[in-house]
Design a protein around this motif. Structure first.
Motif, short mmCIF file in Angstrom:
data_model
loop_
_atom_site.label_atom_id
_atom_site.label_comp_id
_atom_site.label_asym_id
_atom_site.label_seq_id
_atom_site.Cartn_x
_atom_site.Cartn_y
_atom_site.Cartn_z
N GLU A 1 3.45 -1.75 -10.16
CA GLU A 1 4.21 -2.31 -9.05
C GLU A 1 3.45 -3.45 -8.39
OE1 GLU A 1 4.81 0.29 -5.70
OE2 GLU A 1 2.74 0.99 -5.69
N ASN B 1 3.66 -12.37 0.23
CA ASN B 1 4.70 -11.37 0.12
C ASN B 1 4.03 -10.03 -0.14
OD1 ASN B 1 7.51 -10.48 -0.21
ND2 ASN B 1 6.91 -10.11 -2.33
N TYR B 2 4.62 -8.97 0.46
CA TYR B 2 4.02 -7.65 0.34
C TYR B 2 5.05 -6.59 -0.02
CZ TYR B 2 0.14 -9.76 2.91
OH TYR B 2 -0.90 -10.57 3.29
N ALA B 3 4.59 -5.59 -0.73
CA ALA B 3 5.41 -4.42 -0.94
C ALA B 3 5.58 -3.71 0.40
CB ALA B 3 4.76 -3.47 -1.94
N ASP B 4 6.73 -3.10 0.60
CA ASP B 4 6.99 -2.41 1.87
C ASP B 4 5.94 -1.34 2.14
OD1 ASP B 4 10.64 -2.46 1.61
OD2 ASP B 4 9.21 -3.94 2.37
N SER B 5 5.46 -0.71 1.09
CA SER B 5 4.52 0.40 1.25
C SER B 5 3.16 -0.02 1.78
CB SER B 5 4.35 1.13 -0.09
OG SER B 5 3.85 0.24 -1.07
N LYS C 1 2.78 -3.08 3.77
CA LYS C 1 2.92 -4.02 4.90
C LYS C 1 2.23 -3.46 6.13
CE LYS C 1 7.18 -6.44 3.63
NZ LYS C 1 8.64 -6.61 3.92
N ASP D 1 -2.38 5.31 -2.39
CA ASP D 1 -2.81 3.97 -2.82
C ASP D 1 -3.73 4.04 -4.04
OD1 ASP D 1 -3.14 3.17 0.65
OD2 ASP D 1 -1.53 2.52 -0.70
#
Length: 115
Positions: A46, A58-62, A64, A89
């Motif tokens: 991912e 840009n970041y993954a929601d998980s 941020k 993580d």
């Protein structure tokens, strides 16, 4: 050809911090994007965070609010500052570089977060 060398992984307790580094063999302003991906055992790879050649992130929601991607243009290096680490993580983190239509990957650095 772009070579990527990652460093900075390790074992940390939940709530701790790590900073990953990805050093590129070429001027990172010619790379679009540079990104960090991760893959945990039994899961799909991912996207964690990315940064374009113009500096848009840009970041993954998980992640941020906990992770920050940045770069040092003079060192041709991209960083991933990871704060507030959680056991979920835990993964092998790979650096990615897109250059002239070709994607390049680093060898990966392991991040393990203990609960």
């Amino acid at each position: 050809q772009v070579q990527l060398v990652e460093s900075g992984g390790g074992l940390v307790e939940a709530g701790g911090s790590l900073r990953l580094s990805c050093a590129a063999s070429i001027n990172i302003l010619s790379i679009n994007p540079m990104a960090w991906y991760r893959q945990a055992p039994g899961k799909q790879r991912e996207l964690v965070a990315s940064i374009t050649s113009t500096g848009i992130t840009n970041y993954a929601d998980s992640v941020k609010g906990r992770f920050t991607i940045s770069r040092d243009i003079a060192k041709n290096t991209v960083y991933l500052q990871m704060n507030g680490l959680k056991p979920e993580d835990t993964a092998l983190y790979h650096c990615y570089a897109g250059h002239r239509g070709i994607g390049y990957w680093g060898q990966g650095t392991q991040v393990t977060v203990s609960s």
